[in-house]
Design a protein around this motif. Structure first.
Motif, PDB file in Angstrom:
ATOM      1  N   PHE A   1      -8.877   4.332  -6.175  1.00 21.27           N
ATOM      2  CA  PHE A   1      -8.770   3.812  -7.537  1.00 21.27           C
ATOM      3  C   PHE A   1      -7.313   3.451  -7.843  1.00 21.27           C
ATOM      4  CE2 PHE A   1      -8.106   4.300 -12.102  1.00 21.27           C
ATOM      5  CZ  PHE A   1      -9.084   3.456 -12.600  1.00 21.27           C
ATOM      6  N   GLU A   2      -6.391   4.358  -7.493  1.00 22.35           N
ATOM      7  CA  GLU A   2      -4.975   4.083  -7.731  1.00 22.35           C
ATOM      8  C   GLU A   2      -4.490   2.910  -6.894  1.00 22.35           C
ATOM      9  OE1 GLU A   2      -3.376   8.461  -9.095  1.00 22.35           O
ATOM     10  OE2 GLU A   2      -3.036   7.863  -7.026  1.00 22.35           O
ATOM     11  N   LEU A   3      -4.989   2.808  -5.687  1.00 26.32           N
ATOM     12  CA  LEU A   3      -4.573   1.753  -4.770  1.00 26.32           C
ATOM     13  C   LEU A   3      -5.104   0.387  -5.172  1.00 26.32           C
ATOM     14  CD1 LEU A   3      -3.128   1.490  -1.966  1.00 26.32           C
ATOM     15  CD2 LEU A   3      -5.370   1.767  -0.934  1.00 26.32           C
ATOM     16  N   LYS A   4      -6.369   0.324  -5.537  1.00 24.87           N
ATOM     17  CA  LYS A   4      -7.031  -0.970  -5.744  1.00 24.87           C
ATOM     18  C   LYS A   4      -7.136  -1.403  -7.206  1.00 24.87           C
ATOM     19  CE  LYS A   4     -11.322  -3.332  -4.483  1.00 24.87           C
ATOM     20  NZ  LYS A   4     -10.780  -4.633  -4.434  1.00 24.87           N
ATOM     21  N   PHE A   5      -7.345  -0.470  -8.118  1.00 30.96           N
ATOM     22  CA  PHE A   5      -7.672  -0.858  -9.490  1.00 30.96           C
ATOM     23  C   PHE A   5      -6.565  -0.610 -10.510  1.00 30.96           C
ATOM     24  CE2 PHE A   5     -11.701   0.173  -7.386  1.00 30.96           C
ATOM     25  CZ  PHE A   5     -12.336  -1.045  -7.504  1.00 30.96           C
TER      26      PHE A   5
ATOM     27  N   GLU B   1      -0.426   0.523 -11.063  1.00 31.96           N
ATOM     28  CA  GLU B   1       0.815   1.090 -11.596  1.00 31.96           C
ATOM     29  C   GLU B   1       1.598   1.841 -10.526  1.00 31.96           C
ATOM     30  OE1 GLU B   1      -0.246   3.601 -14.861  1.00 31.96           O
ATOM     31  OE2 GLU B   1      -1.221   1.989 -15.941  1.00 31.96           O
ATOM     32  N   ILE B   2       0.905   2.300  -9.502  1.00 30.70           N
ATOM     33  CA  ILE B   2       1.501   3.148  -8.483  1.00 30.70           C
ATOM     34  C   ILE B   2       1.665   2.327  -7.213  1.00 30.70           C
ATOM     35  CG2 ILE B   2       1.143   5.242  -7.108  1.00 30.70           C
ATOM     36  CD1 ILE B   2      -0.663   6.144  -9.527  1.00 30.70           C
ATOM     37  N   PRO B   3       2.842   2.374  -6.593  1.00 30.91           N
ATOM     38  CA  PRO B   3       3.014   1.650  -5.330  1.00 30.91           C
ATOM     39  C   PRO B   3       2.000   2.152  -4.291  1.00 30.91           C
ATOM     40  CG  PRO B   3       5.133   2.405  -6.173  1.00 30.91           C
ATOM     41  CD  PRO B   3       4.076   3.026  -7.034  1.00 30.91           C
ATOM     42  N   PRO B   4       1.459   1.253  -3.476  1.00 34.91           N
ATOM     43  CA  PRO B   4       0.418   1.633  -2.518  1.00 34.91           C
ATOM     44  C   PRO B   4       0.800   2.800  -1.609  1.00 34.91           C
ATOM     45  CG  PRO B   4       0.621  -0.740  -2.614  1.00 34.91           C
ATOM     46  CD  PRO B   4       1.729  -0.189  -3.455  1.00 34.91           C
ATOM     47  N   LYS B   5       2.006   2.794  -1.094  1.00 33.96           N
ATOM     48  CA  LYS B   5       2.433   3.870  -0.184  1.00 33.96           C
ATOM     49  C   LYS B   5       2.449   5.213  -0.904  1.00 33.96           C
ATOM     50  CE  LYS B   5       3.287   1.153   3.328  1.00 33.96           C
ATOM     51  NZ  LYS B   5       2.532   1.151   4.535  1.00 33.96           N
ATOM     52  N   VAL B   6       2.795   5.209  -2.177  1.00 36.49           N
ATOM     53  CA  VAL B   6       2.809   6.449  -2.967  1.00 36.49           C
ATOM     54  C   VAL B   6       1.374   6.931  -3.192  1.00 36.49           C
ATOM     55  CG1 VAL B   6       3.406   7.472  -5.216  1.00 36.49           C
ATOM     56  CG2 VAL B   6       5.008   5.923  -4.076  1.00 36.49           C
ATOM     57  N   ALA B   7       0.471   6.019  -3.521  1.00 35.37           N
ATOM     58  CA  ALA B   7      -0.931   6.384  -3.738  1.00 35.37           C
ATOM     59  C   ALA B   7      -1.518   7.011  -2.470  1.00 35.37           C
ATOM     60  CB  ALA B   7      -1.748   5.164  -4.160  1.00 35.37           C
ATOM     61  N   ILE B   8      -1.218   6.419  -1.318  1.00 37.34           N
ATOM     62  CA  ILE B   8      -1.727   6.949  -0.052  1.00 37.34           C
ATOM     63  C   ILE B   8      -1.103   8.304   0.247  1.00 37.34           C
ATOM     64  CG2 ILE B   8      -1.784   6.590   2.459  1.00 37.34           C
ATOM     65  CD1 ILE B   8      -1.967   3.535   1.821  1.00 37.34           C
ATOM     66  N   SER B   9       0.195   8.407   0.109  1.00 30.11           N
ATOM     67  CA  SER B   9       0.875   9.663   0.420  1.00 30.11           C
ATOM     68  C   SER B   9       0.449  10.787  -0.517  1.00 30.11           C
ATOM     69  CB  SER B   9       2.382   9.420   0.420  1.00 30.11           C
ATOM     70  OG  SER B   9       3.083  10.254  -0.385  1.00 30.11           O
TER      71      SER B   9
END
Length: 161
Positions: free
Chosen positions: A101-105, A108-116
């Motif tokens: 959800f954070e990554l795709k929708f 606001e959060i950089p992708p690498k941060v969402a994954i980490s």
């Protein structure tokens, strides 16, 4: 958000990590028993040092995730072809839902941060192997998103006078 702190307008500030943990625990609880939202809020107030406002903000994000749950679960299923969605542990499944959800929708959060952060949650609440699994799936989804062609911008045309 400033300096990794989520300001909620109240006197109390909550770190993004703690806020994300609260959201994960709400997702997990709701996945176990969908009819217990009021009990979840009451229990969270007792367990965590958070305000009602923070819990309501977390619940809003949980609701936003559940509005996209079919699309999120379908993406997870498509990427984890070798591992049936129903066999993914409840902990990892809900961490994947939050991370995706954070990554795709959310945006606001950089992708690498969402994954980490999803990997961190998996290691904290699940297993070290789960962290590798979560990382692999979210990274694969991120790579798909990055590889997707951008929509063509309309060409500018200059009309002849």
């Amino acid at each position: 958000m400033r300096g990794g702190i989520c300001y909620t307008g109240s006197v109390m500030a909550l770190s993004q990590k703690k806020f994300r943990e609260t959201i994960f625990q709400m997702l997990y609880s709701r996945d176990l028993n969908a009819s217990s939202d009021a009990k979840i809020l009451s229990s969270m107030l007792d367990q965590f040092v958070v305000t009602r406002k923070v819990l309501h903000q977390a619940m809003e994000k949980v609701e936003a995730i559940f509005k996209k749950i079919e699309e999120i679960d379908a993406l997870i299923s498509n990427v984890s072809k070798d591992y049936d969605f129903k066999r993914i542990s409840r902990v990892e499944r809900n961490i994947l839902r939050l991370g995706l959800f954070e990554l795709k929708f959310e945006g606001e959060i950089p992708p690498k941060v969402a994954i980490s952060e999803a990997v961190r949650l998996s290691r904290k609440f699940g297993t070290p192997e789960g962290g590798a699994f979560v990382n692999a799936l979210l990274d694969a989804i991120f790579q798909l998103k990055e590889a997707a062609p951008c929509p063509l911008e309309p060409e500018l045309s200059i009309a002849n006078p």
